[in-house]
Scaffold this motif. Structure first.
Motif, PDB file in Angstrom:
ATOM      1  N   THR A  41       6.767  -3.786  -6.920  1.00 37.91           N
ATOM      2  CA  THR A  41       6.491  -3.004  -8.130  1.00 37.91           C
ATOM      3  C   THR A  41       6.121  -1.567  -7.787  1.00 37.91           C
ATOM      4  O   THR A  41       6.623  -0.614  -8.420  1.00 37.91           O
ATOM      5  N   VAL A  42       5.262  -1.386  -6.785  1.00 39.02           N
ATOM      6  CA  VAL A  42       4.859  -0.029  -6.395  1.00 39.02           C
ATOM      7  C   VAL A  42       6.051   0.737  -5.832  1.00 39.02           C
ATOM      8  O   VAL A  42       6.235   1.933  -6.137  1.00 39.02           O
ATOM      9  N   ARG A  43       6.871   0.083  -5.036  1.00 36.41           N
ATOM     10  CA  ARG A  43       8.046   0.756  -4.491  1.00 36.41           C
ATOM     11  C   ARG A  43       8.990   1.195  -5.606  1.00 36.41           C
ATOM     12  O   ARG A  43       9.515   2.329  -5.604  1.00 36.41           O
ATOM     13  N   ALA A  44       9.211   0.291  -6.584  1.00 30.79           N
ATOM     14  CA  ALA A  44      10.071   0.658  -7.708  1.00 30.79           C
ATOM     15  C   ALA A  44       9.458   1.787  -8.521  1.00 30.79           C
ATOM     16  O   ALA A  44      10.172   2.686  -9.001  1.00 30.79           O
ATOM     17  N   GLU A  45       8.125   1.792  -8.685  1.00 33.04           N
ATOM     18  CA  GLU A  45       7.470   2.857  -9.444  1.00 33.04           C
ATOM     19  C   GLU A  45       7.573   4.189  -8.710  1.00 33.04           C
ATOM     20  O   GLU A  45       7.805   5.233  -9.338  1.00 33.04           O
ATOM     21  N   PHE A  46       7.404   4.156  -7.386  1.00 29.56           N
ATOM     22  CA  PHE A  46       7.573   5.381  -6.594  1.00 29.56           C
ATOM     23  C   PHE A  46       8.977   5.949  -6.776  1.00 29.56           C
ATOM     24  O   PHE A  46       9.161   7.145  -7.012  1.00 29.56           O
ATOM     25  N   THR A  47       9.969   5.052  -6.656  1.00 24.70           N
ATOM     26  CA  THR A  47      11.363   5.503  -6.778  1.00 24.70           C
ATOM     27  C   THR A  47      11.661   6.022  -8.172  1.00 24.70           C
ATOM     28  O   THR A  47      12.305   7.078  -8.334  1.00 24.70           O
ATOM     29  N   SER A  48      11.177   5.305  -9.201  1.00 23.47           N
ATOM     30  CA  SER A  48      11.422   5.738 -10.574  1.00 23.47           C
ATOM     31  C   SER A  48      10.746   7.082 -10.846  1.00 23.47           C
ATOM     32  O   SER A  48      11.338   7.970 -11.485  1.00 23.47           O
ATOM     33  N   SER A  49       9.530   7.246 -10.366  1.00 21.97           N
ATOM     34  CA  SER A  49       8.821   8.513 -10.580  1.00 21.97           C
ATOM     35  C   SER A  49       9.535   9.659  -9.870  1.00 21.97           C
ATOM     36  O   SER A  49       9.670  10.766 -10.431  1.00 21.97           O
TER      37      SER A  49
END
Length: 289
Positions: A41-49
């Motif tokens: 989830t954090v990795r996806a949030e980093f990428t999305s941001s």
């Protein structure tokens, strides 16, 4: 063979240890799944941001009228210091042309960026490896038949994810260790009535003392203790009936044994004393009796 070995080890383990091991394994699986979900989830949030930030900057650059003349080496060199590389894709060509040292940038003119340049996509975002470092590549439509491509290093995100991975690993390890200790403590205290019942059973087998055990609580172990006490009461009653049977049998056998003993003594005395010998009729009567 491995399954049999595990069964053999499980048989040698105490019940408390098995409960502690199962608790620890369940907590380890739970923490592992939670850590994996958090990491993903954090990795996806980093990428999305990062994608949102890069798309906003790319659209702002297009709105400001960026073109090939503004992507000259002095300008791009200044942007390179802050980790951003701009390119324009037109007709499958990349501008500015990558140098021999930066030949890996040639992969930026992929089919996604080409589709953005011809208007088949509103934007594209993907990750590529450049010089061994992950980079995020975002493309937005520019002028007719062109796409503005921004490339930004994801090294800071990667470092942050590596730190997060270490933190999750340490936290999970600490959680598993605490779960093992707590599981052992709970199993040891929870199985205390079982140990008390086991000791009482061993005491009965060793001393034949059928004193009932004190019942505590109203759970399954208390019901087991109550059933064991009922068995002790039934066993005590059975032993009492056996003792009474033996006493009754002894009483019933005492009279005929006394008569038999008297007759044998009488025959013996008659055999030893010739003056008081028994007649044939008397001897026959005594032998019949």
């Amino acid at each position: 063979a491995g399954h049999r070995a595990l069964q053999k080890i499980s048989r040698r383990m105490s019940l408390a240890l098995r409960v502690a091991v199962l608790t620890t394994a369940a907590v380890a699986m739970t923490l592992g799944m939670v850590s994996a979900v958090v990491f993903v989830t954090v990795r996806a949030e980093f990428t999305s941001s990062l994608d949102d930030s890069m798309i906003r900057r790319a659209n702002a650059a297009v709105s400001a009228g960026i073109n090939e003349s503004l992507l000259s080496p002095p300008s791009t060199a200044a942007l390179a210091y802050i980790g951003i590389q701009p390119f324009i894709v037109e007709a499958g060509q990349l501008f500015p042309q990558p140098t021999e040292q930066d030949s890996e940038y040639a992969q930026l003119k992929g089919y996604r960026e080409l589709e953005v340049s011809i208007g088949e996509r509103k934007f594209s975002a993907r990750t590529v490896m450049i010089q061994g470092v992950p980079h995020r590549v975002v493309a937005v439509p520019a002028n007719r038949g062109q796409a503005l491509v921004l490339v930004q290093s994801m090294e800071s995100n990667r470092d942050a994810l590596e730190r997060l991975k270490i933190i999750l690993l340490l936290a999970s390890t600490a959680g598993v260790a605490l779960a093992g200790i707590a599981g052992w403590a709970v199993a040891t205290n929870g199985l205390r009535p079982v140990r008390r019942l086991t000791e009482a059973t061993e005491h009965v087998a060793r001393t034949t003392d059928l004193t009932p055990i004190e019942v505590r609580g109203s759970d399954e172990l208390a019901r087991l203790t109550t059933s064991f006490n009922s068995m002790l009461v039934a066993l005590d009653a059975s032993q009492e009936r056996q003792r009474q049977l033996v006493a009754d049998a002894g009483h019933e056998l005492r009279t005929p044994l006394t008569s038999l003993r008297t007759n044998i003594e009488l025959i013996g005395q008659a055999a030893d004393n010739t003056e008081r010998s028994l007649s044939d009729e008397q001897r026959h009567e005594i032998m019949s009796d």
